[in-house]
Write a protein that holds these residues in place. Structure first.
Motif, mmCIF file in Angstrom:
data_model
loop_
_atom_site.group_PDB
_atom_site.id
_atom_site.type_symbol
_atom_site.label_atom_id
_atom_site.label_comp_id
_atom_site.label_asym_id
_atom_site.label_seq_id
_atom_site.Cartn_x
_atom_site.Cartn_y
_atom_site.Cartn_z
ATOM 1 N N ALA A 284 -5.771 1.748 -70.170
ATOM 2 C CA ALA A 284 -6.772 0.686 -70.105
ATOM 3 C C ALA A 284 -8.087 1.283 -69.619
ATOM 4 C CB ALA A 284 -6.308 -0.416 -69.158
ATOM 5 N N PRO A 285 -9.197 0.622 -69.892
ATOM 6 C CA PRO A 285 -10.488 1.143 -69.436
ATOM 7 C C PRO A 285 -10.611 1.070 -67.911
ATOM 8 C CG PRO A 285 -10.754 -0.511 -71.182
ATOM 9 C CD PRO A 285 -9.338 -0.591 -70.718
ATOM 10 N N ILE A 286 -11.495 1.898 -67.367
ATOM 11 C CA ILE A 286 -11.888 1.775 -65.971
ATOM 12 C C ILE A 286 -13.390 1.545 -65.927
ATOM 13 C CG2 ILE A 286 -10.022 3.215 -65.084
ATOM 14 C CD1 ILE A 286 -12.075 5.485 -64.752
ATOM 15 N N SER A 287 -13.865 1.084 -64.792
ATOM 16 C CA SER A 287 -15.289 0.812 -64.667
ATOM 17 C C SER A 287 -16.007 2.023 -64.083
ATOM 18 C CB SER A 287 -15.518 -0.418 -63.777
ATOM 19 O OG SER A 287 -14.980 -0.208 -62.483
ATOM 20 N N PHE A 288 -17.254 2.181 -64.461
ATOM 21 C CA PHE A 288 -18.114 3.231 -63.940
ATOM 22 C C PHE A 288 -19.310 2.581 -63.252
ATOM 23 C CE2 PHE A 288 -15.981 5.205 -67.626
ATOM 24 C CZ PHE A 288 -15.421 6.303 -67.008
ATOM 25 N N PRO A 289 -19.903 3.261 -62.264
ATOM 26 C CA PRO A 289 -19.553 4.581 -61.746
ATOM 27 C C PRO A 289 -18.240 4.562 -60.970
ATOM 28 C CG PRO A 289 -21.263 3.606 -60.398
ATOM 29 C CD PRO A 289 -21.071 2.687 -61.561
ATOM 30 N N ARG A 290 -17.582 5.720 -60.921
ATOM 31 C CA ARG A 290 -16.294 5.857 -60.254
ATOM 32 C C ARG A 290 -16.270 7.156 -59.453
ATOM 33 N NH1 ARG A 290 -13.991 2.432 -59.208
ATOM 34 N NH2 ARG A 290 -12.883 1.616 -61.005
ATOM 35 N N ILE A 291 -15.788 7.076 -58.226
ATOM 36 C CA ILE A 291 -15.528 8.264 -57.413
ATOM 37 C C ILE A 291 -14.075 8.641 -57.623
ATOM 38 C CG2 ILE A 291 -15.434 9.232 -55.087
ATOM 39 C CD1 ILE A 291 -17.559 7.125 -54.284
ATOM 40 N N GLN A 292 -13.830 9.832 -58.185
ATOM 41 C CA GLN A 292 -12.468 10.280 -58.432
ATOM 42 C C GLN A 292 -11.888 10.952 -57.182
ATOM 43 O OE1 GLN A 292 -13.427 12.606 -62.127
ATOM 44 N NE2 GLN A 292 -11.768 11.377 -62.979
ATOM 45 N N GLY A 293 -10.732 11.568 -57.345
ATOM 46 C CA GLY A 293 -10.119 12.322 -56.265
ATOM 47 C C GLY A 293 -8.971 11.586 -55.608
ATOM 48 N N ALA A 294 -7.741 12.042 -55.879
ATOM 49 C CA ALA A 294 -6.551 11.370 -55.351
ATOM 50 C C ALA A 294 -5.979 12.036 -54.115
ATOM 51 C CB ALA A 294 -5.472 11.301 -56.439
ATOM 52 N N ASP A 295 -6.084 13.346 -54.041
ATOM 53 C CA ASP A 295 -5.359 14.138 -53.032
ATOM 54 C C ASP A 295 -6.171 14.315 -51.762
ATOM 55 O OD1 ASP A 295 -2.757 15.003 -53.309
ATOM 56 O OD2 ASP A 295 -3.252 16.571 -54.732
ATOM 57 N N ILE A 296 -6.229 13.300 -50.925
ATOM 58 C CA ILE A 296 -7.083 13.393 -49.749
ATOM 59 C C ILE A 296 -6.311 13.801 -48.506
ATOM 60 C CG2 ILE A 296 -8.815 11.775 -50.570
ATOM 61 C CD1 ILE A 296 -7.551 9.648 -48.764
ATOM 62 N N CYS A 297 -7.020 14.516 -47.640
ATOM 63 C CA CYS A 297 -6.597 14.735 -46.269
ATOM 64 C C CYS A 297 -7.798 14.394 -45.401
ATOM 65 C CB CYS A 297 -6.160 16.176 -46.032
ATOM 66 S SG CYS A 297 -5.771 16.539 -44.293
ATOM 67 N N GLY A 298 -7.575 13.556 -44.401
ATOM 68 C CA GLY A 298 -8.686 13.155 -43.557
ATOM 69 C C GLY A 298 -8.211 12.462 -42.298
ATOM 70 N N THR A 299 -9.153 11.900 -41.569
ATOM 71 C CA THR A 299 -8.863 11.215 -40.318
ATOM 72 C C THR A 299 -9.219 9.744 -40.447
ATOM 73 O OG1 THR A 299 -9.287 13.205 -39.007
ATOM 74 C CG2 THR A 299 -9.385 11.103 -37.848
ATOM 75 N N VAL A 300 -8.316 8.878 -40.039
ATOM 76 C CA VAL A 300 -8.578 7.442 -40.048
ATOM 77 C C VAL A 300 -9.567 7.129 -38.927
ATOM 78 C CG1 VAL A 300 -7.595 5.142 -39.760
ATOM 79 C CG2 VAL A 300 -6.329 6.890 -41.038
ATOM 80 N N VAL A 301 -10.684 6.486 -39.292
ATOM 81 C CA VAL A 301 -11.712 6.169 -38.298
ATOM 82 C C VAL A 301 -11.867 4.675 -38.055
ATOM 83 C CG1 VAL A 301 -12.989 8.304 -38.720
ATOM 84 C CG2 VAL A 301 -13.552 6.256 -40.042
ATOM 85 N N ALA A 302 -11.307 3.843 -38.924
ATOM 86 C CA ALA A 302 -11.389 2.395 -38.737
ATOM 87 C C ALA A 302 -10.311 1.740 -39.583
ATOM 88 C CB ALA A 302 -12.767 1.869 -39.130
ATOM 89 N N CYS A 303 -9.990 0.507 -39.246
ATOM 90 C CA CYS A 303 -8.991 -0.210 -40.046
ATOM 91 C C CYS A 303 -9.370 -1.679 -40.147
ATOM 92 C CB CYS A 303 -7.597 -0.049 -39.450
ATOM 93 S SG CYS A 303 -7.361 -0.789 -37.844
ATOM 94 N N GLY A 304 -8.872 -2.308 -41.214
ATOM 95 C CA GLY A 304 -9.091 -3.728 -41.415
ATOM 96 C C GLY A 304 -8.261 -4.564 -40.452
ATOM 97 N N ALA A 305 -8.478 -5.868 -40.515
ATOM 98 C CA ALA A 305 -7.893 -6.780 -39.535
ATOM 99 C C ALA A 305 -6.378 -6.762 -39.520
ATOM 100 C CB ALA A 305 -8.399 -8.202 -39.801
ATOM 101 N N THR A 306 -5.731 -6.540 -40.662
ATOM 102 C CA THR A 306 -4.277 -6.569 -40.726
ATOM 103 C C THR A 306 -3.657 -5.186 -40.936
ATOM 104 O OG1 THR A 306 -4.350 -7.056 -43.110
ATOM 105 C CG2 THR A 306 -4.249 -8.932 -41.596
ATOM 106 N N ALA A 307 -4.474 -4.142 -40.918
ATOM 107 C CA ALA A 307 -3.963 -2.774 -41.066
ATOM 108 C C ALA A 307 -3.448 -2.261 -39.725
ATOM 109 C CB ALA A 307 -5.054 -1.853 -41.600
#
Length: 368
Positions: free
Chosen positions: A85-108
């Motif tokens: 199926a189509p995707i919308s642009f602009p799009r930031i790609q990149g699936a394989d992330i390593c990082g630090t969680v700096v904030a979370c939503g109300a139910t996360a």
């Protein structure tokens, strides 16, 4: 006080086509987490064939040639991505992330804040997490990790206890969950001999390690120039990537002309020879076709030899947690070939497409 700036650096894909479709931005809006999401300060993000194929539109049925990474003359507007199926642009790609969680939503889960994490790439329906008809892939159906910050459902991330570097960890999730899922689908166990194509790449190298972990006998196929690197993975045998007489080469390497499983990510014109070396009752499993998606099959071979074929894309919800355990126990190792700064992502992808490296490539979010 805000935990992140209002804007960030991001490599933005503006449409299907060549590498010129990437645009490096330093003023991209920093995302805010939805109630069930976490905000991750990305440290590194690995490159994968999915990024290349989505950019170029190779997944479209209008394309029948091998993955080249270049722009195709014709793609269909209806099915240019892995999900058909189509995707919308602009799009930031990149699936394989390593990082630090700096904030979370109300139910996360707030306990994730401050933790170094890696992510399960599949955007699951968490009311039915093993549904095959899944809604999307991180960096495809939503923005991903080629940026300073990214948001994702908190159930998609796992804190990781590992001495591996951020860049090393960023080479694991996509390739290794793809490989583990393929082995699960084919039911690979200690009694199997597994022929693995593309063994010098990210998924191929993962297949060797993960099949070895199960006690299977692995036969790695790779170009002669990469045999020394592939040997570090500990396969039972290494053979050329496309020998003219595959049965004879297998006989010399293993004492047998056949294998019980073919784990294939290459496809292309050599494909019939892979099928011909499957023993009666053997299994073929695939999660890619970088040498070309169109292959020739003699249906008599399929049914007269009682073969089973498996396609492998959507991973079960257990695969990612299993991988985290393998990493933390040191049962698999990353194959980091090279790193590039985020601003040099097009060059990184050009290097990735050339396939002269061993393992995988990552971009890091340091300056430069």
């Amino acid at each position: 006080m805000s935990v992140a700036p209002d804007t960030m650096r991001a490599m933005v894909l503006t449409g299907h086509g060549g590498l010129d479709k990437y645009e490096f931005r330093t003023d991209w809006p920093t995302p805010s987490p939805a109630p069930n999401q976490v905000l991750i300060r990305v440290h590194a993000c690995g490159l994968n064939n999915t990024d290349v194929n989505t950019r170029s539109g190779w997944y479209s049925k209008a394309v029948s040639e091998a993955t080249t990474g270049g722009a195709y003359q014709t793609i269909s507007d209806e099915d240019p991505t892995w999900g058909g199926a189509p995707i919308s642009f602009p799009r930031i790609q990149g699936a394989d992330i390593c990082g630090t969680v700096v904030a979370c939503g109300a139910t996360a889960d707030p306990s994730l804040i401050g933790k170094r994490v890696i992510a399960d790439c599949w955007l699951r329906d968490w009311s039915d997490p093993d549904a095959i008809d899944i809604p999307g892939y991180f960096g495809s159906e939503c923005n991903g990790g080629f940026a300073d910050y990214a948001v994702i459902d908190h159930r998609n991330v796992a804190a990781i206890d590992s001495s591996l570097s951020d860049a090393e960890l960023a080479t694991l999730s996509c390739s290794y969950t793809t490989a583990e899922n393929l082995l699960n689908r084919a039911g690979v166990g200690a009694a199997d001999t597994v022929l693995i194509t593309g063994a010098s790449g990210g998924v191929g190298g993962a297949l060797v390690q993960l099949a070895n972990r199960r006690g299977a006998r692995t036969i790695a196929m790779a170009s002669a120039a990469k045999h020394g690197d592939v040997a570090r993975l500990g396969p039972f045998a290494i053979i050329d990537r496309a020998p003219e007489d595959l049965k004879a080469v297998l006989k010399e390497a293993t004492g047998h002309e056949t294998v019980t499983v073919v784990a294939d990510i290459v496809g292309g014109p050599y494909w019939p020879k892979l099928i011909d070396v499957l023993a009666r009752g053997g299994r073929y499993a695939t999660s890619g076709a970088i040498a070309g998606p169109m292959v020739a099959l003699d249906l008599r071979t399929l049914y007269l030899r009682d073969l089973s074929f498996f396609g492998s894309t959507a991973t079960s919800s257990r695969v990612f947690p299993d991988l985290v355990g393998y990493i933390e126990r040191g049962e698999v190792k990353p194959l980091l070939a090279q790193t590039f700064p985020l601003a040099k992502l097009p060059l990184a992808q050009e290097t990735f497409i050339a396939k002269k490296h061993f393992g995988n490539i990552a971009v890091t979010m340091g300056e430069g």
